[in-house]
Each structure stands twice: as C-alpha cells, then as structure tokens.
Design an enzyme around this catalytic site. Structure first.
Site, mmCIF file in Angstrom:
data_model
loop_
_atom_site.group_PDB
_atom_site.id
_atom_site.type_symbol
_atom_site.label_atom_id
_atom_site.label_comp_id
_atom_site.label_asym_id
_atom_site.label_seq_id
_atom_site.Cartn_x
_atom_site.Cartn_y
_atom_site.Cartn_z
ATOM 1 N N HIS A 26 43.141 38.258 36.254
ATOM 2 C CA HIS A 26 43.316 39.704 36.394
ATOM 3 C C HIS A 26 44.728 39.997 36.876
ATOM 4 O O HIS A 26 45.499 39.090 37.205
ATOM 5 C CB HIS A 26 42.274 40.304 37.350
ATOM 6 C CG HIS A 26 42.470 39.955 38.789
ATOM 7 N ND1 HIS A 26 42.185 40.828 39.803
ATOM 8 C CD2 HIS A 26 42.929 38.845 39.397
ATOM 9 C CE1 HIS A 26 42.454 40.265 40.966
ATOM 10 N NE2 HIS A 26 42.889 39.063 40.747
ATOM 11 N N CYS A 47 50.210 39.790 43.538
ATOM 12 C CA CYS A 47 48.995 40.003 42.741
ATOM 13 C C CYS A 47 49.190 41.051 41.649
ATOM 14 O O CYS A 47 48.287 41.291 40.855
ATOM 15 C CB CYS A 47 47.828 40.383 43.641
ATOM 16 S SG CYS A 47 47.353 39.071 44.769
ATOM 17 N N HIS A 94 47.230 36.624 37.067
ATOM 18 C CA HIS A 94 46.895 35.365 37.735
ATOM 19 C C HIS A 94 45.383 35.184 37.682
ATOM 20 O O HIS A 94 44.654 36.090 37.273
ATOM 21 C CB HIS A 94 47.402 35.367 39.188
ATOM 22 C CG HIS A 94 46.765 36.416 40.051
ATOM 23 N ND1 HIS A 94 47.098 37.761 39.963
ATOM 24 C CD2 HIS A 94 45.806 36.329 41.001
ATOM 25 C CE1 HIS A 94 46.378 38.456 40.836
ATOM 26 N NE2 HIS A 94 45.579 37.600 41.479
ATOM 27 N N HIS A 135 41.597 33.295 39.398
ATOM 28 C CA HIS A 135 40.860 32.802 40.562
ATOM 29 C C HIS A 135 39.645 32.024 40.081
ATOM 30 O O HIS A 135 39.095 32.296 39.016
ATOM 31 C CB HIS A 135 40.343 33.963 41.426
ATOM 32 C CG HIS A 135 41.407 34.808 42.020
ATOM 33 N ND1 HIS A 135 42.106 34.440 43.141
ATOM 34 C CD2 HIS A 135 41.900 36.024 41.646
ATOM 35 C CE1 HIS A 135 42.985 35.384 43.442
ATOM 36 N NE2 HIS A 135 42.876 36.363 42.539
ATOM 37 N N ASP A 149 32.793 34.878 33.225
ATOM 38 C CA ASP A 149 33.375 33.540 33.258
ATOM 39 C C ASP A 149 34.400 33.333 32.142
ATOM 40 O O ASP A 149 34.126 33.613 30.973
ATOM 41 C CB ASP A 149 32.277 32.480 33.164
ATOM 42 C CG ASP A 149 32.782 31.085 33.503
ATOM 43 O OD1 ASP A 149 33.751 30.958 34.274
ATOM 44 O OD2 ASP A 149 32.193 30.108 32.991
ATOM 45 N N HIS A 150 35.572 32.859 32.522
ATOM 46 C CA HIS A 150 36.699 32.607 31.613
ATOM 47 C C HIS A 150 37.113 33.858 30.840
ATOM 48 O O HIS A 150 37.408 33.813 29.656
ATOM 49 C CB HIS A 150 36.395 31.436 30.665
ATOM 50 C CG HIS A 150 36.444 30.122 31.375
ATOM 51 N ND1 HIS A 150 35.370 29.622 32.065
ATOM 52 C CD2 HIS A 150 37.448 29.235 31.529
ATOM 53 C CE1 HIS A 150 35.700 28.464 32.604
ATOM 54 N NE2 HIS A 150 36.965 28.206 32.304
ATOM 55 N N GLU A 198 37.145 35.279 46.701
ATOM 56 C CA GLU A 198 38.314 35.208 45.848
ATOM 57 C C GLU A 198 39.026 33.864 46.073
ATOM 58 O O GLU A 198 39.657 33.325 45.178
ATOM 59 C CB GLU A 198 39.253 36.364 46.166
ATOM 60 C CG GLU A 198 40.496 36.400 45.327
ATOM 61 C CD GLU A 198 41.399 37.557 45.697
ATOM 62 O OE1 GLU A 198 41.250 38.616 45.062
ATOM 63 O OE2 GLU A 198 42.222 37.402 46.612
#
Length: 162
Positions: free
Chosen positions: A43, A62, A66, A68, A106-107, A151
C-alpha cells in the site's frame, strides 16, 4: 496431571464417572475463541485531500509504495453448546477468515486491488475496519468480539466495532 493410557472402554467409563462426580456444567458458559492468519499486502499512505508536500509531511516514508506481512488475530465469542463442548469449530473460523481476509487481501495492492480503499486511506486502522466489516457479514450475528491487526511486530491496531 498425567493419566496412564487406558483402553477406550475403560477411558470412557472413567471420564463418565469423573463427569458425574465433578458435576461440572460448562454448557452456556461464555468463551472466546481466537485464530491468527498472516497475509502480505502492499500500500501507499496518501490522502486525496492533501497535496504531495502535505502527504510527504504527514505520512513520511509510508507515502511511498511498500509492503507488510500483516498478522490478523480474530476473536469470536459464544456460549458452549452442551452437545459439542464448543460454540464454534476452529476450522469453521478458519474458513470465515479465508473468505473475509485471505482471499481479498493476500498478495494484493490494497490501494489498487481492493475497492474499499479507492476512497479510504489504507492505514492499519482502516484495514481493521475493512476486515471487521467483511467478517461481520459472514459470521453468525453477534459473535465477532475483536480483531487485532499487526502491521509489524511492534505496531498493531485493536478494533471492536462501532
């Protein structure tokens, strides 16, 4: 306390007599069940209401794309069913989490792949709300208690609904 292995018949007889002697009634007791899943997502924190300079100032590093490895712990609550000894099978909770969390997130790039974040900043706070809303739609009414979204190992949000 360790109990020596007994034959199945002897074990059942022993368990029945212990249950009768202890007269423990757990049915109807409120219990809390938690399960954790981990997913990877990218995000970029940026507000459409701010200009580039303001976004950089507010969101710092941020403000760049990037990712997480998020960890989500979902806690549900319910009363113990006397027939099953549980209020929800852990595998059923796993299925709910797969549908509400893993499949849509996810991904993924939260800002580009998840419609919710088209007009909502993809902070961990808003991610917690998104996950809550998804779970609330599919879980039995009233059983969702709280979610915790990590996070990182040190930073997390706890959300208990409105």
């Amino acid at each position: 306390m360790c109990v020596p292995l007994l034959s199945a018949a002897k074990q059942q007889t022993t368990m029945q007599s212990v249950a009768k002697e202890s007269k423990q009634d757990t049915s109807g007791k409120m219990t809390f069940l938690s399960r954790t899943e981990t997913f990877a997502a990218a995000h970029r924190l940026s507000s459409k209401s701010l200009n580039d300079e303001e976004n950089k100032k507010v969101f710092g590093k941020c403000n760049h794309s990037h990712g997480h490895n998020y960890k989500v712990t979902v806690t549900v609550r319910g009363r113990i069913n006397p027939l099953t000894g549980m209020f929800m099978n852990i595998y059923k909770l796993q299925e709910y989490m797969q549908e509400a969390i893993m499949e849509p997130l996810d991904h993924k790039n939260l800002d580009e792949d998840v419609d919710f974040f088209a007009d909502v900043i993809s902070t961990t706070e808003n991610l917690a709300v998104y996950i809550w809303n998804n779970l609330e739609k599919i879980l039995p009414a009233g059983c969702l208690y709280k979610i915790k979204v990590y996070e990182s190992d040190r930073n997390f949000i706890v959300y208990k609904g409105d």
